[in-house]
Design a protein around this motif. Sequence first.
Motif, PDB file in Angstrom:
ATOM      1  N   ALA A  44       0.836  -1.203   0.000  1.00 20.22           N
ATOM      2  CA  ALA A  44       0.000   0.000   0.000  1.00 20.22           C
ATOM      3  C   ALA A  44       0.872   1.256   0.000  1.00 20.22           C
ATOM      4  O   ALA A  44       0.542   2.253  -0.660  1.00 20.22           O
ATOM      5  CB  ALA A  44      -0.925  -0.004   1.212  1.00 20.22           C
ATOM      6  N   GLY A  45       2.011   1.197   0.699  1.00 20.90           N
ATOM      7  CA  GLY A  45       2.939   2.327   0.703  1.00 20.90           C
ATOM      8  C   GLY A  45       3.535   2.589  -0.667  1.00 20.90           C
ATOM      9  O   GLY A  45       3.698   3.749  -1.077  1.00 20.90           O
ATOM     10  N   TYR A  46       3.857   1.523  -1.401  1.00 23.59           N
ATOM     11  CA  TYR A  46       4.364   1.705  -2.766  1.00 23.59           C
ATOM     12  C   TYR A  46       3.323   2.414  -3.631  1.00 23.59           C
ATOM     13  O   TYR A  46       3.648   3.320  -4.408  1.00 23.59           O
ATOM     14  CB  TYR A  46       4.682   0.347  -3.416  1.00 23.59           C
ATOM     15  CG  TYR A  46       5.726  -0.484  -2.728  1.00 23.59           C
ATOM     16  CD1 TYR A  46       6.747   0.089  -1.962  1.00 23.59           C
ATOM     17  CD2 TYR A  46       5.718  -1.873  -2.855  1.00 23.59           C
ATOM     18  CE1 TYR A  46       7.706  -0.694  -1.342  1.00 23.59           C
ATOM     19  CE2 TYR A  46       6.672  -2.666  -2.245  1.00 23.59           C
ATOM     20  CZ  TYR A  46       7.662  -2.074  -1.488  1.00 23.59           C
ATOM     21  OH  TYR A  46       8.601  -2.861  -0.886  1.00 23.59           O
ATOM     22  N   LEU A  47       2.082   1.981  -3.507  1.00 26.67           N
ATOM     23  CA  LEU A  47       1.016   2.581  -4.312  1.00 26.67           C
ATOM     24  C   LEU A  47       0.805   4.047  -3.941  1.00 26.67           C
ATOM     25  O   LEU A  47       0.619   4.899  -4.807  1.00 26.67           O
ATOM     26  CB  LEU A  47      -0.279   1.786  -4.136  1.00 26.67           C
ATOM     27  CG  LEU A  47      -0.226   0.330  -4.624  1.00 26.67           C
ATOM     28  CD1 LEU A  47      -1.478  -0.420  -4.189  1.00 26.67           C
ATOM     29  CD2 LEU A  47      -0.054   0.272  -6.145  1.00 26.67           C
ATOM     30  N   GLU A  48       0.877   4.350  -2.657  1.00 24.51           N
ATOM     31  CA  GLU A  48       0.727   5.734  -2.207  1.00 24.51           C
ATOM     32  C   GLU A  48       1.872   6.601  -2.722  1.00 24.51           C
ATOM     33  O   GLU A  48       1.700   7.802  -2.964  1.00 24.51           O
ATOM     34  CB  GLU A  48       0.665   5.789  -0.685  1.00 24.51           C
ATOM     35  CG  GLU A  48      -0.621   5.214  -0.104  1.00 24.51           C
ATOM     36  CD  GLU A  48      -0.558   5.061   1.401  1.00 24.51           C
ATOM     37  OE1 GLU A  48       0.442   5.519   2.003  1.00 24.51           O
ATOM     38  OE2 GLU A  48      -1.502   4.469   1.969  1.00 24.51           O
ATOM     39  N   ALA A  49       3.049   5.994  -2.893  1.00 24.03           N
ATOM     40  CA  ALA A  49       4.201   6.734  -3.405  1.00 24.03           C
ATOM     41  C   ALA A  49       4.118   6.982  -4.907  1.00 24.03           C
ATOM     42  O   ALA A  49       4.939   7.717  -5.461  1.00 24.03           O
ATOM     43  CB  ALA A  49       5.488   5.972  -3.083  1.00 24.03           C
ATOM     44  N   GLY A  50       3.140   6.370  -5.567  1.00 27.25           N
ATOM     45  CA  GLY A  50       2.931   6.616  -6.991  1.00 27.25           C
ATOM     46  C   GLY A  50       3.260   5.465  -7.913  1.00 27.25           C
ATOM     47  O   GLY A  50       3.045   5.559  -9.124  1.00 27.25           O
ATOM     48  N   PHE A  51       3.793   4.362  -7.363  1.00 32.41           N
ATOM     49  CA  PHE A  51       4.078   3.211  -8.221  1.00 32.41           C
ATOM     50  C   PHE A  51       2.779   2.578  -8.704  1.00 32.41           C
ATOM     51  O   PHE A  51       1.832   2.432  -7.939  1.00 32.41           O
ATOM     52  CB  PHE A  51       4.896   2.163  -7.459  1.00 32.41           C
ATOM     53  CG  PHE A  51       6.333   2.538  -7.262  1.00 32.41           C
ATOM     54  CD1 PHE A  51       7.263   2.355  -8.273  1.00 32.41           C
ATOM     55  CD2 PHE A  51       6.772   3.078  -6.057  1.00 32.41           C
ATOM     56  CE1 PHE A  51       8.588   2.703  -8.107  1.00 32.41           C
ATOM     57  CE2 PHE A  51       8.091   3.433  -5.879  1.00 32.41           C
ATOM     58  CZ  PHE A  51       9.015   3.249  -6.889  1.00 32.41           C
ATOM     59  N   LYS A  52       2.798   2.185  -9.957  1.00 33.45           N
ATOM     60  CA  LYS A  52       1.653   1.489 -10.541  1.00 33.45           C
ATOM     61  C   LYS A  52       1.975   0.024 -10.831  1.00 33.45           C
ATOM     62  O   LYS A  52       1.143  -0.708 -11.375  1.00 33.45           O
ATOM     63  CB  LYS A  52       1.195   2.198 -11.816  1.00 33.45           C
ATOM     64  CG  LYS A  52       0.659   3.616 -11.564  1.00 33.45           C
ATOM     65  CD  LYS A  52       0.260   4.279 -12.869  1.00 33.45           C
ATOM     66  CE  LYS A  52      -0.408   5.618 -12.594  1.00 33.45           C
ATOM     67  NZ  LYS A  52       0.476   6.553 -11.870  1.00 33.45           N
ATOM     68  N   ALA A  53       3.195  -0.387 -10.493  1.00 33.21           N
ATOM     69  CA  ALA A  53       3.633  -1.765 -10.718  1.00 33.21           C
ATOM     70  C   ALA A  53       4.456  -2.226  -9.520  1.00 33.21           C
ATOM     71  O   ALA A  53       5.255  -1.461  -8.976  1.00 33.21           O
ATOM     72  CB  ALA A  53       4.467  -1.865 -11.992  1.00 33.21           C
ATOM     73  N   ILE A  54       4.242  -3.479  -9.109  1.00 30.48           N
ATOM     74  CA  ILE A  54       4.925  -4.048  -7.947  1.00 30.48           C
ATOM     75  C   ILE A  54       5.392  -5.453  -8.297  1.00 30.48           C
ATOM     76  O   ILE A  54       4.635  -6.245  -8.870  1.00 30.48           O
ATOM     77  CB  ILE A  54       3.984  -4.109  -6.723  1.00 30.48           C
ATOM     78  CG1 ILE A  54       3.589  -2.699  -6.268  1.00 30.48           C
ATOM     79  CG2 ILE A  54       4.634  -4.879  -5.570  1.00 30.48           C
ATOM     80  CD1 ILE A  54       2.544  -2.691  -5.161  1.00 30.48           C
TER      81      ILE A  54
END
Length: 308
Positions: A151-161
């Motif tokens: 969720a933190g990655y997504l909040e930082a703006g990443f669209k791919a994990i």
Amino acid sequence: MSISAVRLYHLVTALPETIGNALVFFQSRETLLVEVVDRSGVSGWGETWALPHAAAAVIETRLAHRLLDQDAIQVGRLWHDMCAATGGEGVSRMAIAALDMALHDLAARLMGVPLATVLGGALRQRVPAYASGPFFKPGGHPYRDFEREAAGYLEAGFKAIKLRSGLHPREDAAIAAKVRRLMGEDGTLMVDFNQAYSPRAALDASLRMADSRPLWIEEPTTPEDIDGYRLLAGRVETSLAGGETYGEARAFLPFLSTGSMDVLQPDIAICGGLSGVGRVAALAELYARPVIPHVWGSSVNLYAALHF
């Protein structure tokens, strides 16, 4: 324009917390940086991270003296000379990778152009990035923080994990499904088993994950297991990725010729530098496969990969 010095810097740093994957945990990170200096005072930088002590020994005893007084812009000739001097196998390929990366960087600086120009010219100005993680943590369930960190990655703006995975097929599928729900249908999900599974266990996990629609499954089994990759390629629809441990382009050929690897991931710091990975790219073009360089180590490898 001629080379006056080759300097080595072995960097080690402790991590804020221990992290890992299904096979190994890391308490620190280390890499070998290589600086190649021209007589004009301009420097080029390269690195290799997998076996820094051994690579340093090869550079100091077998390669550095061969570069002195050479024209740094003659990168291709110097690469062939280094391969001939060492046989180009094993750790010597990592030593060559670091020097070749530095020579390319130095050539670009001497010519006053971006490294991408030396490699043939930029094809794009923007490159999409994915978040690689979350990582396993010791002392408890390895997936315990995955949802929060994703969720933190997504909040930082990443669209791919790209998830670290390979714990157990059922649990792998469950965490992939949770992250897919967090990302929504438009997010890009990838999964890295980090060589942790036998082929049939990897098949089990891959089939269970199908509903989460991963873009690729990375290193589903050990890197040399061509039969394992072929088994998976014939049974799963998800693309298979790998090759970060390969030291030369020809290591990809059995996987390409059998259609058992869809995404090629050479590491410039391992696979003979930019000259070596350029040969991987040529093979990939012949077989219509994408190349997405693996990156570990420092920002030197990262920026080399971005220019590549």
